[in-house]
Motif scaffolding. Structure first.
Motif, PDB file in Angstrom:
ATOM      1  N   UNK A   1       0.829  -1.202   0.000  1.00 52.52           N
ATOM      2  CA  UNK A   1       0.000   0.000   0.000  1.00 52.52           C
ATOM      3  C   UNK A   1       0.868   1.259   0.000  1.00 52.52           C
ATOM      4  N   UNK A   2       1.909   1.262   0.791  1.00 56.17           N
ATOM      5  CA  UNK A   2       2.801   2.417   0.828  1.00 56.17           C
ATOM      6  C   UNK A   2       3.521   2.584  -0.509  1.00 56.17           C
ATOM      7  N   UNK A   3       3.844   1.477  -1.158  1.00 58.03           N
ATOM      8  CA  UNK A   3       4.505   1.559  -2.467  1.00 58.03           C
ATOM      9  C   UNK A   3       3.625   2.287  -3.463  1.00 58.03           C
ATOM     10  N   UNK A   4       2.347   1.946  -3.528  1.00 54.76           N
ATOM     11  CA  UNK A   4       1.422   2.603  -4.446  1.00 54.76           C
ATOM     12  C   UNK A   4       1.265   4.082  -4.154  1.00 54.76           C
ATOM     13  N   UNK A   5       1.151   4.415  -2.881  1.00 55.61           N
ATOM     14  CA  UNK A   5       1.007   5.824  -2.508  1.00 55.61           C
ATOM     15  C   UNK A   5       2.259   6.624  -2.834  1.00 55.61           C
ATOM     16  N   UNK A   6       3.426   6.079  -2.483  1.00 58.68           N
ATOM     17  CA  UNK A   6       4.672   6.770  -2.795  1.00 58.68           C
ATOM     18  C   UNK A   6       4.909   6.855  -4.295  1.00 58.68           C
ATOM     19  N   UNK A   7       4.448   5.852  -5.039  1.00 54.62           N
ATOM     20  CA  UNK A   7       4.622   5.874  -6.500  1.00 54.62           C
ATOM     21  C   UNK A   7       3.894   7.068  -7.113  1.00 54.62           C
ATOM     22  N   UNK A   8       2.754   7.436  -6.565  1.00 49.65           N
ATOM     23  CA  UNK A   8       2.041   8.620  -7.052  1.00 49.65           C
ATOM     24  C   UNK A   8       2.865   9.885  -6.843  1.00 49.65           C
ATOM     25  N   UNK A   9       3.487   9.984  -5.676  1.00 47.05           N
ATOM     26  CA  UNK A   9       4.322  11.152  -5.370  1.00 47.05           C
ATOM     27  C   UNK A   9       5.531  11.186  -6.299  1.00 47.05           C
ATOM     28  N   UNK A  10       6.172  10.044  -6.482  1.00 51.11           N
ATOM     29  CA  UNK A  10       7.339   9.966  -7.361  1.00 51.11           C
ATOM     30  C   UNK A  10       6.935  10.273  -8.800  1.00 51.11           C
ATOM     31  N   UNK A  11       5.793   9.738  -9.239  1.00 55.74           N
ATOM     32  CA  UNK A  11       5.315   9.983 -10.601  1.00 55.74           C
ATOM     33  C   UNK A  11       5.080  11.473 -10.837  1.00 55.74           C
ATOM     34  N   UNK A  12       4.447  12.130  -9.878  1.00 58.04           N
ATOM     35  CA  UNK A  12       4.210  13.569  -9.992  1.00 58.04           C
ATOM     36  C   UNK A  12       5.534  14.327 -10.088  1.00 58.04           C
ATOM     37  N   UNK A  13       6.468  14.005  -9.211  1.00 56.13           N
ATOM     38  CA  UNK A  13       7.757  14.705  -9.193  1.00 56.13           C
ATOM     39  C   UNK A  13       8.523  14.468 -10.493  1.00 56.13           C
ATOM     40  N   UNK A  14       8.564  13.229 -10.955  1.00 58.81           N
ATOM     41  CA  UNK A  14       9.274  12.916 -12.201  1.00 58.81           C
ATOM     42  C   UNK A  14       8.620  13.639 -13.369  1.00 58.81           C
ATOM     43  N   UNK A  15       7.305  13.637 -13.408  1.00 58.57           N
ATOM     44  CA  UNK A  15       6.587  14.288 -14.497  1.00 58.57           C
ATOM     45  C   UNK A  15       6.861  15.790 -14.531  1.00 58.57           C
ATOM     46  N   UNK A  16       6.771  16.438 -13.387  1.00 60.61           N
ATOM     47  CA  UNK A  16       6.994  17.891 -13.338  1.00 60.61           C
ATOM     48  C   UNK A  16       8.438  18.232 -13.701  1.00 60.61           C
ATOM     49  N   UNK A  17       9.383  17.522 -13.131  1.00 59.26           N
ATOM     50  CA  UNK A  17      10.794  17.846 -13.372  1.00 59.26           C
ATOM     51  C   UNK A  17      11.194  17.547 -14.813  1.00 59.26           C
ATOM     52  N   UNK A  18      10.861  16.375 -15.318  1.00 59.04           N
ATOM     53  CA  UNK A  18      11.344  15.996 -16.651  1.00 59.04           C
ATOM     54  C   UNK A  18      10.579  16.688 -17.778  1.00 59.04           C
ATOM     55  N   UNK A  19       9.265  16.770 -17.688  1.00 64.05           N
ATOM     56  CA  UNK A  19       8.506  17.461 -18.732  1.00 64.05           C
ATOM     57  C   UNK A  19       8.788  18.960 -18.672  1.00 64.05           C
ATOM     58  N   UNK A  20       8.975  19.477 -17.474  1.00 57.76           N
ATOM     59  CA  UNK A  20       9.262  20.901 -17.328  1.00 57.76           C
ATOM     60  C   UNK A  20      10.636  21.310 -17.817  1.00 57.76           C
ATOM     61  N   UNK A  21      11.583  20.375 -17.853  1.00 56.87           N
ATOM     62  CA  UNK A  21      12.937  20.735 -18.280  1.00 56.87           C
ATOM     63  C   UNK A  21      13.263  20.263 -19.700  1.00 56.87           C
ATOM     64  N   UNK A  22      13.103  18.971 -19.961  1.00 55.99           N
ATOM     65  CA  UNK A  22      13.482  18.431 -21.273  1.00 55.99           C
ATOM     66  C   UNK A  22      12.285  18.078 -22.146  1.00 55.99           C
ATOM     67  N   UNK A  23      11.084  18.159 -21.596  1.00 55.46           N
ATOM     68  CA  UNK A  23       9.884  17.923 -22.400  1.00 55.46           C
ATOM     69  C   UNK A  23       9.444  16.478 -22.494  1.00 55.46           C
ATOM     70  N   UNK A  24      10.103  15.582 -21.778  1.00 54.87           N
ATOM     71  CA  UNK A  24       9.666  14.185 -21.832  1.00 54.87           C
ATOM     72  C   UNK A  24      10.102  13.438 -20.576  1.00 54.87           C
ATOM     73  N   UNK A  25       9.282  12.478 -20.215  1.00 57.29           N
ATOM     74  CA  UNK A  25       9.599  11.594 -19.103  1.00 57.29           C
ATOM     75  C   UNK A  25      10.528  10.490 -19.623  1.00 57.29           C
ATOM     76  N   UNK A  26      11.097   9.672 -18.748  1.00 55.98           N
ATOM     77  CA  UNK A  26      11.953   8.580 -19.233  1.00 55.98           C
ATOM     78  C   UNK A  26      11.221   7.641 -20.211  1.00 55.98           C
ATOM     79  N   UNK A  27       9.971   7.319 -19.923  1.00 58.19           N
ATOM     80  CA  UNK A  27       9.207   6.455 -20.819  1.00 58.19           C
ATOM     81  C   UNK A  27       8.977   7.103 -22.175  1.00 58.19           C
ATOM     82  N   UNK A  28       8.670   8.385 -22.174  1.00 60.09           N
ATOM     83  CA  UNK A  28       8.471   9.106 -23.437  1.00 60.09           C
ATOM     84  C   UNK A  28       9.780   9.172 -24.221  1.00 60.09           C
ATOM     85  N   UNK A  29      10.883   9.353 -23.539  1.00 61.11           N
ATOM     86  CA  UNK A  29      12.178   9.406 -24.206  1.00 61.11           C
ATOM     87  C   UNK A  29      12.498   8.064 -24.874  1.00 61.11           C
ATOM     88  N   UNK A  30      12.249   6.976 -24.158  1.00 61.30           N
ATOM     89  CA  UNK A  30      12.486   5.644 -24.725  1.00 61.30           C
ATOM     90  C   UNK A  30      11.627   5.381 -25.965  1.00 61.30           C
TER      91      UNK A  30
END
Length: 155
Positions: A73-102
């Motif tokens: 349960x904690x993994x799922x909740x933390x994954x949402x936080x990590x997903x939000x942070x990764x999305x904001x940082x990567x899309x905001x800087x380089x325009x794509x997340x790791x999955x989009x880049x791949x």
């Protein structure tokens, strides 16, 4: 009226029914000034879903290994936080997340160029809510992209 035609148009969707009636809707992305195919064209749905699954798997892995203490349960909740942070940082800087880049995708502004930070945050919040992401327009852009003024393209 042939019932098979009515059922077929229902299954095919309103775009196919309109095209069958002779309405020319153009290609996806034409109204945005994007090319029909190749780099810069609207990203296909399959690639976008694939990129999302790759990003989610990475977020689950990071949250399980570093943040959750090994509980599901904690993994799922933390994954949402990590997903939000990764999305904001990567899309905001380089325009794509790791999955989009791949999968060779990028998120840009409707006018071209990068999205500003407020739009990236809005897009990420709406993506976490999920429902805006599964409501599409005729260009197959999710409501989260429309409201934030974004478009996902091939690179």
């Amino acid at each position: 009226m042939d019932n098979r035609q009515a059922i077929g148009s229902w299954l095919s969707g309103p775009r196919a029914a309109a095209e069958d009636m002779g309405v020319d809707l153009g290609y996806r992305g034409q109204g945005l000034g994007l090319p029909e195919s190749g780099p810069g064209s609207i990203a296909p749905i399959g690639r976008r879903v694939g990129a999302l699954l790759i990003d989610w798997a990475l977020c689950l892995l990071v949250s399980y290994a570093l943040l959750s203490g090994g509980t599901a349960q904690a993994t799922g909740n933390w994954a949402l936080v990590v997903f939000f942070a990764v999305s904001v940082v990567t899309v905001g800087t380089v325009g794509c997340t790791p999955g989009k880049l791949l999968l060779k995708l990028r998120v840009i502004s409707e006018r071209g160029g990068r999205l500003g930070l407020p739009r990236v945050v809005l897009r990420s919040v709406l993506l976490l809510i999920v429902i805006p992401a599964v409501v599409w327009d005729r260009d197959t852009r999710g409501l989260h992209d429309r409201l934030s003024g974004a478009v996902q393209i091939r690179i």
